[in-house]
Design an enzyme around this catalytic site. Structure first.
Site, mmCIF file in Angstrom:
data_model
loop_
_atom_site.group_PDB
_atom_site.id
_atom_site.type_symbol
_atom_site.label_atom_id
_atom_site.label_comp_id
_atom_site.label_asym_id
_atom_site.label_seq_id
_atom_site.Cartn_x
_atom_site.Cartn_y
_atom_site.Cartn_z
ATOM 1 N N GLY A 130 33.239 99.117 -40.538
ATOM 2 C CA GLY A 130 33.000 99.846 -41.780
ATOM 3 C C GLY A 130 33.481 99.105 -43.011
ATOM 4 O O GLY A 130 33.698 97.885 -43.004
ATOM 5 N N ALA A 161 43.976 103.316 -56.441
ATOM 6 C CA ALA A 161 44.450 102.222 -55.581
ATOM 7 C C ALA A 161 43.605 100.957 -55.769
ATOM 8 O O ALA A 161 44.142 99.851 -55.917
ATOM 9 C CB ALA A 161 44.422 102.669 -54.128
ATOM 10 N N GLU A 202 42.450 103.616 -68.097
ATOM 11 C CA GLU A 202 42.573 104.838 -67.292
ATOM 12 C C GLU A 202 42.438 106.040 -68.227
ATOM 13 O O GLU A 202 43.128 106.128 -69.237
ATOM 14 C CB GLU A 202 43.936 104.846 -66.572
ATOM 15 C CG GLU A 202 44.334 106.165 -65.933
ATOM 16 C CD GLU A 202 43.303 106.689 -64.921
ATOM 17 O OE1 GLU A 202 42.997 105.964 -63.967
ATOM 18 O OE2 GLU A 202 42.828 107.825 -65.107
ATOM 19 N N ILE A 224 36.194 103.921 -60.242
ATOM 20 C CA ILE A 224 36.516 105.303 -60.640
ATOM 21 C C ILE A 224 36.362 106.275 -59.467
ATOM 22 O O ILE A 224 36.056 107.441 -59.662
ATOM 23 C CB ILE A 224 35.658 105.743 -61.850
ATOM 24 C CG1 ILE A 224 34.158 105.601 -61.517
ATOM 25 C CG2 ILE A 224 35.984 104.940 -63.093
ATOM 26 C CD1 ILE A 224 33.249 106.352 -62.487
ATOM 27 N N ASP A 275 35.896 109.444 -44.454
ATOM 28 C CA ASP A 275 35.652 109.670 -45.887
ATOM 29 C C ASP A 275 34.547 110.685 -46.132
ATOM 30 O O ASP A 275 34.544 111.375 -47.154
ATOM 31 C CB ASP A 275 35.233 108.348 -46.559
ATOM 32 C CG ASP A 275 36.411 107.411 -46.795
ATOM 33 O OD1 ASP A 275 37.535 107.725 -46.366
ATOM 34 O OD2 ASP A 275 36.190 106.338 -47.403
ATOM 35 N N HIS A 320 71.035 95.999 -41.117
ATOM 36 C CA HIS A 320 71.358 95.372 -42.409
ATOM 37 C C HIS A 320 71.105 93.866 -42.327
ATOM 38 O O HIS A 320 71.473 93.260 -41.320
ATOM 39 C CB HIS A 320 72.824 95.615 -42.742
ATOM 40 C CG HIS A 320 73.262 94.959 -44.016
ATOM 41 N ND1 HIS A 320 72.864 95.426 -45.254
ATOM 42 C CD2 HIS A 320 74.033 93.863 -44.233
ATOM 43 C CE1 HIS A 320 73.394 94.638 -46.180
ATOM 44 N NE2 HIS A 320 74.108 93.684 -45.600
HETATM 45 P P1 FAD Z 1 33.500 103.542 -43.629
HETATM 46 O O1 FAD Z 1 34.556 102.569 -43.349
HETATM 47 O O2 FAD Z 1 32.888 103.563 -44.993
HETATM 48 O O3 FAD Z 1 32.370 103.337 -42.541
HETATM 49 C C1 FAD Z 1 31.166 104.058 -42.590
HETATM 50 C C2 FAD Z 1 30.117 103.277 -41.845
HETATM 51 O O4 FAD Z 1 28.954 104.073 -41.726
HETATM 52 C C3 FAD Z 1 29.691 101.994 -42.543
HETATM 53 O O5 FAD Z 1 29.933 100.887 -41.709
HETATM 54 C C4 FAD Z 1 28.204 102.184 -42.823
HETATM 55 O O6 FAD Z 1 27.465 100.994 -42.649
HETATM 56 C C5 FAD Z 1 27.829 103.229 -41.781
HETATM 57 N N1 FAD Z 1 26.679 104.058 -42.147
HETATM 58 C C6 FAD Z 1 26.524 104.809 -43.263
HETATM 59 N N2 FAD Z 1 25.346 105.470 -43.219
HETATM 60 C C7 FAD Z 1 24.750 105.123 -42.056
HETATM 61 C C8 FAD Z 1 23.519 105.467 -41.439
HETATM 62 N N3 FAD Z 1 22.661 106.320 -41.995
HETATM 63 N N4 FAD Z 1 23.225 104.914 -40.253
HETATM 64 C C9 FAD Z 1 24.079 104.039 -39.654
HETATM 65 N N5 FAD Z 1 25.253 103.691 -40.199
HETATM 66 C C10 FAD Z 1 25.581 104.225 -41.375
HETATM 67 N N6 FAD Z 1 42.207 102.695 -47.068
HETATM 68 C C11 FAD Z 1 43.462 102.626 -46.584
HETATM 69 O O7 FAD Z 1 43.869 103.530 -45.853
HETATM 70 N N7 FAD Z 1 44.282 101.569 -46.865
HETATM 71 C C12 FAD Z 1 43.887 100.565 -47.668
HETATM 72 O O8 FAD Z 1 44.648 99.624 -47.923
HETATM 73 C C13 FAD Z 1 42.580 100.606 -48.214
HETATM 74 N N8 FAD Z 1 42.134 99.605 -48.998
HETATM 75 C C14 FAD Z 1 40.856 99.652 -49.467
HETATM 76 C C15 FAD Z 1 40.430 98.618 -50.284
HETATM 77 C C16 FAD Z 1 39.153 98.636 -50.784
HETATM 78 C C17 FAD Z 1 38.686 97.501 -51.670
HETATM 79 C C18 FAD Z 1 38.272 99.718 -50.468
HETATM 80 C C19 FAD Z 1 36.868 99.749 -50.987
HETATM 81 C C20 FAD Z 1 38.697 100.749 -49.659
HETATM 82 C C21 FAD Z 1 40.000 100.733 -49.157
HETATM 83 N N9 FAD Z 1 40.471 101.764 -48.354
HETATM 84 C C22 FAD Z 1 41.755 101.710 -47.871
HETATM 85 C C23 FAD Z 1 39.634 102.929 -48.007
HETATM 86 C C24 FAD Z 1 39.023 102.738 -46.620
HETATM 87 O O9 FAD Z 1 38.252 101.563 -46.620
HETATM 88 C C25 FAD Z 1 38.187 103.939 -46.246
HETATM 89 O O10 FAD Z 1 38.983 105.108 -46.354
HETATM 90 C C26 FAD Z 1 37.682 103.816 -44.819
HETATM 91 O O11 FAD Z 1 36.870 102.678 -44.669
HETATM 92 C C27 FAD Z 1 36.898 105.063 -44.420
HETATM 93 O O12 FAD Z 1 36.486 104.934 -43.111
HETATM 94 P P2 FAD Z 1 35.179 105.702 -42.581
HETATM 95 O O13 FAD Z 1 35.082 105.358 -41.138
HETATM 96 O O14 FAD Z 1 35.214 107.106 -42.994
HETATM 97 O O15 FAD Z 1 33.970 105.041 -43.398
#
Ligand code: FAD
Length: 468
Positions: A42, A186, A206, A272, A314, A447
C-alpha cells in the site's frame, strides 16, 4: 497450484490493513485472496511511512553535518549532499520491505491478484487485470481496505512538478531551492524536516493557530520554536488563497488574521489531509453505508451494515495511521473467523510524527482533559536533563504525562524530542492494564536511555521529581 477463484475471504487493498488482515485470516484457516491494483504494502510501504523514514534518516545526518559539524568536530572543505542518492536509498528500503511482505503472504498461503477490484455482489468481486481482461472471484466475506487519497484544494491543479502532493514529493529525485508547504499535519512537518535539512528554503502555512493542530497545544508551540531555530518559516493562522505560475516560480497568496501575503517559491506541497478511497468500488449499489467523507462505516467488529462486507484501515476514516489499520485488519479477520479478539480504543492509539524533533502521543490532550472536568496531574521532564539525549547532542523537547489526580490512571502522554516515537509502548500498555503512573516511576529503567525521561516524568507526576 492453480487458483480456483473461490475464497472464504476476499480482501481489496494490500496496504497495512489488507495484507495484515490477509495473513491473520489465513492463519485462522480461511482461504484468502488479496487484490491490489498497484502494489503490495500500500501507500505505507511504497510511498508513505517507510520511504519517508529512510529520507528522514538521511536528513538527520545532513543536519548533523551542516549544523553540528563544529560541535562534533567534523570539518569539510566542500560538503556535498546528494539528494538523488538519498531518494534512491529510500526506494531500496521500500522494495526490500515489500519483498519481505510478498514472502510472508506466500508463506501464509494467501493468493495475490493484481488488478482493480469492484464489488459485483456482496460475495463477489470483478478484478480488471492489467491487460483489461477480467477475473471474477467469490468470497463468503469481503474486506474493503482501499486506503485514502490526499485532499486537494478546489481550483489548484496538481501538476506533479511545481504543485505536488506527498506522492510526487516522495518520488522526486531532486529538491527545489524553495518550497511552500500547505498544511502542518504529520506529512507537512515531515517533509519540512527533510527539505530543510537539505538546505531548501521552507515556509509552512497552517490555517489553524498552531502547528500539528491535532496534538496537545504545547507540542505545537515547541515544534514551532524548533522549526524557527532551524530557519523554517512558520505561518500559522494563515490560509492559502491561490497559487499562480509566474515563469519558473509560483506565487502563493495567503491570508492571515491581519494581512495578505504573496509568497514565492519553486514548489508547493499540498498536505491538507486525506479522505477515504471508496470511489468506483460499487459500495453504494450494494447499500453499504458511507459517512460524509466517503468512509466505510464499521462497528467495533469492523463489520459494515451489510452482512459479509467488512472494512479496515484508512478507508474506515478512523485514525489514518498504518498501525491502526493493521490492528483493524487483525480484529476484522478474527471476527470473521469467530476467534478471540479485542475492541480497539481509538482515543488511546499511539500517534507518531517524525519531524525533528519527533512527536509521539496517545490519549487526551490537556485541553480535552480540562473539557471533561477531570482532576488531573501533569508530570514533566525535559530532555536537556537526560544524559543519553545530551550524549546524542539532541536534547530539545520534553515528556508530558497527564494522569488522574486521585488514582494515577494515565489519561494522555505528549512527547517531543529525540526518538520519542519509540517511547510510547510502555505507557500504552500501562494504560491498557490499568497500571498507575506511580508504578511507572518505580519501574527501573536502564541508564543512560531516552526512556528514563518517561520514568522521570512519572516521578514528577507522583510528587517526587528526582532529576529536575
Ligand atoms: P493503503 O496503504 O493506502 O493501501 C490501500 C491499497 O488499496 C493500495 O495499495 C491501493 O493500490 C489499493 N486499492 C485501492 N483501491 C483499489 C481497488 N479498487 N482495487 C484494488 N486495489 C485497490 N502512518 C503511520 O502510521 N506512520 C507513519 O510514519 C506514516 N507516514 C506516512 C508518510 C506519508 C508520506 C504518507 C502519505 C502516509 C504515512 N502514513 C503513516 C499513513 C499510512 O501510510 C496509512 O495510514 C496506511 O498506508 C493506511 O493503510 P491502508 O491499508 O488502510 O491503506
Amino acid at each position: 497450484m492453480a487458483k480456483d477463484n473461490k475464497y472464504d475471504v476476499l480482501i481489496i487493498g494490500a496496504g497495512p490493513a489488507g495484507y495484515v488482515g490477509a495473513i491473520r485470516a489465513s492463519q485462522l484457516g480461511k482461504k484468502t485472496a488479496l487484490i491490489d491494483k498497484r502494489w503490495i504494502g500500500g501507500v505505507c510501504l511504497n510511498v508513505g511511512c517507510i520511504p519517508s523514514k529512510s529520507l528522514l534518516k538521511n536528513a538527520e545526518i545532513a543536519r548533523t553535518l551542516r549544523e553540528k559539524g563544529r560541535e562534533f568536530g567534523f570539518s569539510f572543505d566542500n560538503l556535498k549532499l546528494d539528494y538523488a542518492r538519498a531518494q534512491k536509498r529510500s526506494r531500496q528500503t521500500s522494495s526490500r520491505l515489500t519483498r519481505g511482505v510478498e514472502f510472508l503472504l506466500k508463506k501464509n498461503g494467501v493468493d495475490v491478484y493484481t488488478g482493480t477490484a469492484r464489488l459485483s455482489s456482496k460475495n463477489s468481486v470483478v478484478v480488471t487485470n492489467k491487460d483489461n481482461s477480467t477475473t471474477e472471484l467469490t468470497g463468503a466475506d469481503l474486506i474493503i481496505a482501499t486506503g485514502a487519497s490526499p485532499n486537494l484544494i478546489p481550483g489548484v491543479e496538481i501538476d506533479g512538478q511545481r504543485v505536488i502532493t506527498y506522492h510526487d514529493a516522495i518520488l522526486q529525485e531532486s529538491l527545489p531551492a524553495s518550497a511552500v508547504i500547505i498544511g502542518s499535519g504529520a506529512i507537512g512537518v515531515e517533509f519540512a524536516t527533510i527539505w530543510n535539512a537539505y538546505g531548501v528554503e521552507v515556509t509552512i502555512v497552517e490555517m489553524l493557530p498552531s502547528l500539528v493542530p491535532l496534538e496537545d497545544r504545547e507540542i505545537g508551540e515547541e515544534l514551532e520554536k524548533s522549526f524557527q531555530r532551524s530557519k523554517i518559516k512558520v505561518l500559522t493562522g494563515h490560509r492559502m488563497e491561490d497559487i499562480q505560475h509566474r515563469g519558473e516560480q509560483l506565487e502563493i497568496k495567503v491570508s492571515g488574521p491581519e494581512d495578505e501575503k504573496t509568497l514565492t517559491a519553486d514548489q508547493a506541497l499540498i498536505a491538507i489531509g486525506f479522505h477515504p478511497s471508496t470511489d468506483g468500488l460499487g459500495l453504494e449499489d450494494l447499500g453499504v453505508e458511507l459517512n460524509q467523507r466517503g468512509g466505510v462505516i464499521v462497528d467495533q467488529r469492523m463489520a459494515t451494515n451489510i452482512p459479509g462486507i467488512w472494512a479496515a484501515g484508512d478507508v474506515t476514516d478512523k485514525l489514518m495511521l498504518a498501525h491502526v489499520g493493521s490492528a483493524q485488519g487483525i480484529v476484522c479477520a478474527e471476527n470473521i473467523a469467530g476467534a478471540d479478539t479485542v475492541v480497539l480504543d481509538y482515543d488511546f492509539m499511539p500517534r507518531a510524527t517524525y519531524s525533528h524533533p519527533q512527536i509521539a502521543s496517545f490519549g487526551w490532550t490537556e485541553d480535552q482533559v480540562q473539557d471533561q472536568g477531570l482532576d488531573y496531574t501533569v508530570g514533566r521532564f525535559p530532555f536537556q536533563a537526560n544524559g543519553k539525549a545530551l550524549g546524542l547532542g539532541d536534547y530539545r523537547g520534553w515528556i508530558k504525562i497527564i494522569s488522574r489526580a486521585d488514582n494515577g490512571e494515565i489519561l494522555g502522554a505528549h512527547c517531543i524530542g529525540p526518538e520519542v516515537t519509540e517511547l510510547l509502548p510502555e505507557l500504552t500498555l500501562a494504560y491498557q492494564e490499568g497500571i498507575p503512573i506511580q508504578r511507572i516511576a518505580r519501574n527501573v529503567h536502564a541508564h543512560p536511555t531516552l526512556s528514563e525521561a518517561i520514568m522521570e516524568a512519572a516521578h514528577d507526576a507522583a510528587g517526587h521529581p528526582i532529576h529536575t
